[in-house]
Design a protein around this motif. Structure first.
Motif, mmCIF file in Angstrom:
data_model
loop_
_atom_site.group_PDB
_atom_site.id
_atom_site.type_symbol
_atom_site.label_atom_id
_atom_site.label_comp_id
_atom_site.label_asym_id
_atom_site.label_seq_id
_atom_site.Cartn_x
_atom_site.Cartn_y
_atom_site.Cartn_z
ATOM 1 N N MET A 167 -18.885 14.735 1.476
ATOM 2 C CA MET A 167 -18.325 14.006 2.529
ATOM 3 C C MET A 167 -19.091 12.662 2.739
ATOM 4 O O MET A 167 -18.678 11.474 3.037
ATOM 5 C CB MET A 167 -18.361 15.047 3.768
ATOM 6 C CG MET A 167 -17.462 16.187 3.318
ATOM 7 S SD MET A 167 -15.644 15.766 3.023
ATOM 8 C CE MET A 167 -15.292 15.001 4.544
ATOM 9 N N ALA A 168 -20.467 12.779 2.943
ATOM 10 C CA ALA A 168 -21.502 11.780 3.277
ATOM 11 C C ALA A 168 -21.241 10.580 2.095
ATOM 12 O O ALA A 168 -21.110 9.318 2.311
ATOM 13 C CB ALA A 168 -22.817 12.138 3.496
ATOM 14 N N ALA A 169 -21.106 11.030 0.902
ATOM 15 C CA ALA A 169 -21.130 10.298 -0.129
ATOM 16 C C ALA A 169 -19.761 9.253 -0.399
ATOM 17 O O ALA A 169 -19.503 8.210 -0.361
ATOM 18 C CB ALA A 169 -20.966 10.681 -1.436
ATOM 19 N N ALA A 170 -18.657 10.108 0.185
ATOM 20 C CA ALA A 170 -17.260 9.313 0.138
ATOM 21 C C ALA A 170 -17.324 8.481 1.216
ATOM 22 O O ALA A 170 -16.669 7.387 0.994
ATOM 23 C CB ALA A 170 -16.223 10.512 0.352
ATOM 24 N N PRO B 137 -14.460 3.457 -4.894
ATOM 25 C CA PRO B 137 -14.352 2.655 -3.841
ATOM 26 C C PRO B 137 -13.288 1.665 -3.233
ATOM 27 O O PRO B 137 -12.780 1.025 -4.386
ATOM 28 C CB PRO B 137 -15.714 1.821 -3.761
ATOM 29 C CG PRO B 137 -16.579 2.498 -4.608
ATOM 30 C CD PRO B 137 -15.764 3.158 -5.907
ATOM 31 N N ILE B 138 -12.496 1.889 -2.432
ATOM 32 C CA ILE B 138 -11.251 1.323 -2.030
ATOM 33 C C ILE B 138 -11.640 -0.075 -1.847
ATOM 34 O O ILE B 138 -10.199 -0.950 -2.169
ATOM 35 C CB ILE B 138 -10.363 1.934 -0.949
ATOM 36 C CG1 ILE B 138 -11.134 1.684 0.183
ATOM 37 C CG2 ILE B 138 -9.855 3.256 -1.442
ATOM 38 C CD1 ILE B 138 -10.532 2.175 1.346
ATOM 39 N N ASP B 139 -12.643 -0.606 -1.642
ATOM 40 C CA ASP B 139 -12.990 -2.190 -1.316
ATOM 41 C C ASP B 139 -13.537 -2.983 -2.561
ATOM 42 O O ASP B 139 -13.847 -3.944 -2.312
ATOM 43 C CB ASP B 139 -13.451 -2.200 0.165
ATOM 44 C CG ASP B 139 -14.989 -1.266 0.084
ATOM 45 O OD1 ASP B 139 -15.120 -0.700 -1.035
ATOM 46 O OD2 ASP B 139 -15.847 -1.676 1.101
ATOM 47 N N THR B 140 -13.539 -2.420 -3.500
ATOM 48 C CA THR B 140 -14.083 -2.927 -4.736
ATOM 49 C C THR B 140 -13.157 -2.995 -5.920
ATOM 50 O O THR B 140 -12.633 -1.987 -6.069
ATOM 51 C CB THR B 140 -15.445 -2.268 -5.054
ATOM 52 O OG1 THR B 140 -16.564 -1.804 -3.876
ATOM 53 C CG2 THR B 140 -16.094 -3.003 -6.241
ATOM 54 N N ASN B 141 -13.156 -4.129 -6.685
ATOM 55 C CA ASN B 141 -12.300 -4.132 -7.682
ATOM 56 C C ASN B 141 -12.869 -3.089 -8.975
ATOM 57 O O ASN B 141 -13.927 -3.287 -9.343
ATOM 58 C CB ASN B 141 -12.309 -5.543 -8.338
ATOM 59 C CG ASN B 141 -11.205 -5.946 -9.425
ATOM 60 O OD1 ASN B 141 -11.358 -5.328 -10.416
ATOM 61 N ND2 ASN B 141 -10.398 -6.687 -9.282
ATOM 62 N N ILE B 142 -12.028 -2.300 -9.252
ATOM 63 C CA ILE B 142 -12.567 -1.234 -10.103
ATOM 64 C C ILE B 142 -12.834 -1.943 -11.728
ATOM 65 O O ILE B 142 -13.560 -1.445 -12.443
ATOM 66 C CB ILE B 142 -11.484 -0.059 -10.538
ATOM 67 C CG1 ILE B 142 -11.944 0.992 -11.217
ATOM 68 C CG2 ILE B 142 -10.142 -0.586 -11.260
ATOM 69 C CD1 ILE B 142 -12.979 1.883 -10.727
ATOM 70 N N THR B 143 -12.043 -3.076 -12.025
ATOM 71 C CA THR B 143 -12.321 -3.704 -13.362
ATOM 72 C C THR B 143 -13.730 -4.335 -13.184
ATOM 73 O O THR B 143 -14.458 -3.947 -14.070
ATOM 74 C CB THR B 143 -11.401 -4.947 -13.709
ATOM 75 O OG1 THR B 143 -10.169 -4.538 -13.507
ATOM 76 C CG2 THR B 143 -11.835 -5.544 -14.746
ATOM 77 N N THR C 253 -8.472 11.779 0.546
ATOM 78 C CA THR C 253 -7.491 12.124 0.502
ATOM 79 C C THR C 253 -6.805 10.782 1.288
ATOM 80 O O THR C 253 -7.325 9.991 1.667
ATOM 81 C CB THR C 253 -7.008 13.038 1.809
ATOM 82 O OG1 THR C 253 -7.314 12.851 2.886
ATOM 83 C CG2 THR C 253 -7.543 14.325 1.430
ATOM 84 N N GLU C 254 -5.477 10.334 0.805
ATOM 85 C CA GLU C 254 -4.888 9.214 1.146
ATOM 86 C C GLU C 254 -3.331 9.586 1.128
ATOM 87 O O GLU C 254 -2.435 10.047 0.136
ATOM 88 C CB GLU C 254 -5.298 7.923 0.080
ATOM 89 C CG GLU C 254 -4.501 6.655 0.688
ATOM 90 C CD GLU C 254 -4.959 5.493 -0.083
ATOM 91 O OE1 GLU C 254 -4.776 4.371 0.182
ATOM 92 O OE2 GLU C 254 -5.845 5.574 -1.033
ATOM 93 N N ARG C 255 -2.490 8.923 2.079
ATOM 94 C CA ARG C 255 -1.149 9.222 2.267
ATOM 95 C C ARG C 255 -0.303 8.685 0.800
ATOM 96 O O ARG C 255 -0.704 7.563 0.432
ATOM 97 C CB ARG C 255 -0.614 8.787 3.472
ATOM 98 C CG ARG C 255 0.998 8.608 3.678
ATOM 99 C CD ARG C 255 1.214 8.414 5.137
ATOM 100 N NE ARG C 255 0.914 6.520 5.139
ATOM 101 C CZ ARG C 255 1.216 6.097 6.232
ATOM 102 N NH1 ARG C 255 1.610 6.545 7.261
ATOM 103 N NH2 ARG C 255 0.579 4.691 6.282
#
Length: 262
Positions: free
Chosen positions: A130-133, A248-254, A141-143
């Motif tokens: 949880m801390a890592a996430a 991470p949702i705030d970083t471009n995966i590419t 989880t995300e809607r």
């Protein structure tokens, strides 16, 4: 009106979280500071142990990777220490890493204390997954994307292939996996996941030394992590987060994939 004195509790089973003392609960800090005896596991940071008073006795009862001491012998030693110091009326903190109920073997200790009519309390801690996430902004989880999260261990790869297959099938339905103790068997785990989910693009994030100053993350698809990431360079302990959106949702995966190339 007579108010009954609160029950005296000699033993506090405390989750220490992932290592950063600022992530401890207020109650955990109080118990550590007031303890006479601290029975602590391997992954307890010095910063947390240093919260104890100068008079507190710190006794290491943990297990390191590669230890050859039989697990039952180790557990019996902990139980003997419980009895010894309870009879001396000492305030005991059983200090476990993360959260005691996430792969912490706390059930064995609670059963022992219950069988011996010893009062205790359990104070939760933040588990490393949880801390890592949270630290790395990875949505568990995300809607409309991920509707469930599952905690598991990489040890499954060596003794229960049916269970590992089941985990892989859960990834296909959108479940996110938080995997502990997966470093040694990661090749087997990735191989199984790739075999069962050939039409899915799955990501795996390896987060090293969660909550510490040198916390590091490596992220990529299963193929990228298998082919390009030199896992032996990642300092332990490592937590793995696996899923369709396990980055991470705030970083471009590419960009992440490019940074992981050697």
């Amino acid at each position: 009106m007579n108010i009954k004195d609160p029950k005296i509790i000699n033993i506090s089973i405390v989750g220490s979280g992932p290592g950063d003392p600022e992530l401890l609960t207020v109650k955990a800090v109080k118990r550590i500071q007031n303890a006479d005896i601290i029975l602590h596991d391997n992954l307890i940071s010095d910063e947390i142990l240093n919260l104890a008073s100068a008079n507190a006795q710190k006794i290491y009862v943990g297990r390191k990777f590669g230890d050859i001491v039989d697990s039952m012998t180790r557990q019996d030693t902990i139980h003997d220490l419980f009895l010894k110091y309870v009879h001396q009326n000492k305030k005991i903190v059983r200090l476990k890493s993360g959260d005691s109920f996430i792969f912490g073997r706390v059930a064995e200790e609670i059963r022992f204390l219950t069988d011996h009519n010893i009062d205790f309390e359990v104070i939760p801690g933040i588990t490393a997954g949880m801390a890592a996430a949270n630290s790395q902004h990875i949505p568990l989880t995300e809607r409309n994307k991920t509707n469930s999260v599952l905690f598991c261990t990489g040890h499954t790869a060596t003794y229960d292939f049916e269970q590992l297959d089941a985990l892989a099938n859960m990834l296909k339905t959108g479940t996110t996996l938080i995997m502990y103790m997966g470093y040694k068997n990661l090749n087997e785990v990735i191989g199984t996941f790739k075999r069962i989910t050939p039409d899915e693009t799955l990501y795996i994030s390896a987060i090293s030394k969660v909550s510490q100053a040198d916390e590091t993350i490596f992220t990529g698809t299963l193929e990228e992590m298998e082919d390009k990431l030199k896992l032996e360079t990642i300092p332990m302990p490592v937590v793995f987060i696996v899923g369709k959106h396990a980055f991470p949702i705030d970083t471009n995966i590419t960009k992440i994939l490019e940074e992981n190339e050697y």
